[in-house]
Write an enzyme that holds these catalytic residues in place. Structure first.
Site, PDB file in Angstrom:
ATOM      1  CG  ASP A   1      -8.659  -7.502   6.287  1.00 58.08           C
ATOM      2  OD1 ASP A   1      -7.652  -7.989   6.008  1.00 58.08           O
ATOM      3  OD2 ASP A   1      -9.528  -8.358   5.711  1.00 58.08           O
TER       4      ASP A   1
ATOM      5  CG  ASP B   1      -2.223  -1.268   1.161  1.00 61.60           C
ATOM      6  OD1 ASP B   1      -1.778  -2.195   0.322  1.00 61.60           O
ATOM      7  OD2 ASP B   1      -3.236  -0.986   1.921  1.00 61.60           O
TER       8      ASP B   1
HETATM    9  C1  BGC Z   1      -1.336  -6.943   9.390  1.00 61.08           C
HETATM   10  C2  BGC Z   1      -0.129  -7.870   9.778  1.00 61.08           C
HETATM   11  C3  BGC Z   1      -0.219  -9.101   9.477  1.00 61.08           C
HETATM   12  C4  BGC Z   1      -1.097  -9.356   7.925  1.00 61.08           C
HETATM   13  C5  BGC Z   1      -0.813 -10.464   7.240  1.00 61.08           C
HETATM   14  C6  BGC Z   1      -2.076  -6.899   8.057  1.00 61.08           C
HETATM   15  O1  BGC Z   1      -3.180  -6.372   8.124  1.00 61.08           O
HETATM   16  O2  BGC Z   1      -1.174  -5.754   9.895  1.00 61.08           O
HETATM   17  O3  BGC Z   1      -0.053  -7.499  11.290  1.00 61.08           O
HETATM   18  O4  BGC Z   1       0.877  -9.634   9.876  1.00 61.08           O
HETATM   19  O5  BGC Z   1      -2.105  -8.612   7.849  1.00 61.08           O
HETATM   20  O6  BGC Z   1      -2.780 -11.249   8.516  1.00 61.08           O
END
Ligand code: BGC
Length: 672
Positions: free
Chosen positions: A607, A382
């Protein structure tokens, strides 16, 4: 004749900037080539890009000048540079983060402009006052005095480095054969010096001019040849970039690392998936390993991480895996347009990012013990897209993204990551995150994104050669294909592009977007063999709500809403989407230009939380709360002020979310 003018202008610039030139002291070499491209033009407006290659000594700031052809031409918005315009003349100057350009390095920036009557390309391009006409000139005796008698100058010598070719790579310890052609009109060639950066490698006084550079260690090098004429004038060739890499047994760097690879299954994710009812159907699928903090690298006890980067790689060896996927995700000021994945590093913590995050990862990935594993790094989700669309002037702009654009630390951090990780070995592969069609599919975002990706990569040590490809749809939900809602589809004479859902986007699905964006990236200077990855972990949209035929409605909005595969409320929704399903299973070369479908977001990992969860046992990492994860939230400018479409009762980002995992299996497409 032109060469003589260039000599005069170099001397004039030195004189007006007040540098005192002592007799016999050499001038800094200056020189450049420049290209002014009109990328797009419409009545009254245009978008242009300027690319300049610095053939002279390294510079720490730049001022690129050119002349417009008529007074109607003005710049309305510029990126990657500041501008001043006086009459027909324009100066674009470097920002805090992009002033350094090495010998042979490139700079580029883009702008939107206005015009009427005619829109000729900018002319008389200069770099820091020197005309961008090709070679490099240091003057020679005639111009190193304050009042040059250029009329007696017998003419600058010419030189070109004919070997090695630009972009070639070697295996350490390498023997690099250098060869140059040189002429000295009106004089004779007295010698040709070969340089690595500013270091003299060797000299040849007789044609053919050659030098054999032996025992060259791994690294990226910028090579030049400098001719000196019998009259004492010198010219330096355009620089040639080469890279020397260790194989460490890593072998050939292949075009598409996924071909023939056995991809690492993360045992931590696999165990959680297998513990779910029905989960064993997918628990042996490969998913991305997210290095989302400094602690994730070593997984110290009490950090909440169970498996260090080394342990993952050891596990991969034990599995007989030949490819492992890591997400590089810890930029300063991370996640500037949202709150659920804000990082641990503040906006100015670029030093810590380099030394405490990227350096240790690069060192581990460079270990020859892991040379049999193709290491795929997904670079910084992003971040660059946020600089394009969320930094200033747009509906979704945030102060945090404006800060990161202003201080340049996203760009600097990604350049550092690319250079370091690429140099970690021939078994290393870099894919930059390229958002998704529902973010940068619009024309106004598409080309500026490709330009920013290119200017960023060009500024990395190793340049565009550090980039193997790009990934789209990471952790997003955009459908792979929309059979009944294509940009060309019309309903009762109306284009689907004017529906509320499509909202004039040029793309409606991820596959066509990824393929088109790949072409745009190659057009911006990335290697023609780059490949795309698409994260298909959660974009299946199967189950009972999936349309099985095109709608028969003659109302364009009704048609689109009934026909589209993507069942979200708005394409800008991104958090724990209700109704989503697992998408295509991971596999190599599924379509033209696509290296692989991958599961980078591990299905079942949230998320973001549906409501604020204070730091504590359920939020050990202190994750933030973004209302886009709250099912009652009615939205903001980035999702058309729509409901968030998020599932309720979600834990913080990255934490296991059983209800979501079950829904993803239920709505898998293809079905499980
Ligand atoms: C989070 C991470 C996580 C990743 C995979 C992201 O949105 O911020 O901490 O490891 O997703 O689940």
């Amino acid at each position: 004749m032109r060469r003589k003018l260039a000599l005069v202008s170099v001397a004039a610039v030195v004189a007006t900037t007040g540098l005192v030139v002592v007799a016999n002291q050499a001038f800094a070499a200056a020189g450049c080539t420049a290209k002014y491209t009109i990328v797009n033009q419409w009545p009254g407006g245009f978008q242009a890009q300027v690319d300049v290659t610095n053939l002279g000594d390294a510079i720490t700031s730049w001022n690129v000048g050119w002349d417009f052809g008529n007074s109607s031409q003005t710049i309305t918005q510029i990126w990657n540079a500041d501008k001043t315009q006086s009459g027909l003349h324009v100066s674009a100057t470097s920002l805090s983060y992009n002033g350094n350009v090495a010998t042979g390095g490139a700079l580029s920036f883009g702008f939107n402009g206005a015009w009427s009557g005619s829109n000729p390309a900018g002319a008389n391009l200069t770099l820091n006052g020197t005309a961008c006409t090709g070679g490099t000139t240091t003057g020679g005796p005639s111009s190193s005095s304050p009042s040059p008698s250029t009329s007696t100058n017998p003419g600058a010598p010419t030189v070109a480095l004919t070997s090695p070719t630009n972009g070639s790579s070697f295996t350490a310890p390498a023997t690099v054969g250098l060869a140059a052609s040189a002429t000295a009109p009106g004089s004779s060639v007295s010698k040709v010096d070969f340089y690595n950066g500013t270091t003299l490698l060797g000299t040849d006084t007789t044609s053919p001019y050659t030098f054999s550079w032996t025992n060259v260690a791994a690294g990226n090098y910028s090579l030049t040849a400098k001719v000196t004429s019998a009259a004492g004038a010198t010219t330096t060739s355009a620089a040639v970039s080469i890279s020397v890499t260790t194989t460490g047994g890593g072998g050939t760097h292949v075009d598409n690392p996924y071909v023939g690879a056995k991809v690492y299954v993360n045992p931590d994710w696999s165990a959680k998936a297998a513990a779910e009812s029905g989960g064993s159907r997918i628990s042996n699928q490969p998913t991305g390993v997210w290095l989302d903090s400094i602690a994730a690298i070593t997984a110290p006890s009490g950090s909440g991480y169970t498996t260090s980067l080394r342990k993952h790689l050891d596990n991969a060896l034990a599995q007989g895996a030949t490819l492992a996927q890591f997400v590089i995700y810890d930029l300063p000021g991370r996640d500037c347009a949202a709150l659920a994945s804000n990082g641990e590093l503040g906006p100015t913590d670029i030093g810590r990012y380099k030394t405490e995050y990227i350096d240790p990862i690069a060192a581990i990935e460079a270990d020859s013990k892991y040379a049999s594993i193709r290491i795929v790094n997904i670079i910084e989700i992003d971040s660059l897209p946020n600089l394009v669309t969320n930094a200033d002037g747009q509906a979704g702009a945030t102060a945090a993204c404006a800060t990161m654009k202003q201080n340049g630390n996203y760009v600097t951090g990604i350049q550092y990551a690319l250079g370091k990780l690429h140099a970690a070995g021939t078994n290393n592969y870099e894919y930059i995150d390229a958002a998704h069609h529902g973010w940068i599919g619009w024309d106004s975002n598409f080309t500026p994104s490709a330009q920013l990706f290119a200017s960023t990569a060009k500024g990395a040590v190793g340049g565009v050669n550090t980039v193997d490809g790009f990934i789209t749809n990471t952790a997003n939900y955009s459908a792979l294909s929309e059979p009944w809602v294509q940009p060309s589809t019309t309903v009762n004479g109306q284009s689907v592009r004017q529906s509320k859902w499509v909202d004039w986007n040029q793309y409606t699905d991820e596959l066509t977007f990824a393929q088109a964006f790949r072409t745009a990236l190659v057009g911006q200077g990335f290697n023609s063999n780059i490949g795309m990855l698409i994260d298909t972990s959660r974009n299946g949209w199967g189950g009972s709500a999936r349309p099985t035929a095109a709608s028969t409605s003659t109302d364009v909005n009704t048609y689109v809403d009934q026909s589209r595969i993507d069942r979200r409320i708005h394409a800008g929704n991104w958090c724990n989407q209700s109704g989503a399903g697992l998408g295509e299973r991971p596999r190599a070369t599924p379509a033209t230009g696509i290296d692989a479908y991958v599961w980078i977001k591990p299905p079942g990992e949230s998320d973001g939380s549906s409501s604020l969860i204070p730091t504590g046992p359920n939020n050990p990492g202190g994750k933030g709360f973004d209302r886009m994860c709250d099912p009652t939230y009615t939205g903001n400018g980035r999702n058309g002020n729509s409901l968030s479409g998020a599932l309720p009762n979600a834990p913080v980002s990255g934490a296991w979310f059983s209800a979501q995992f079950q829904q993803l299996m239920q709505n898998a497409y293809p079905a499980l």
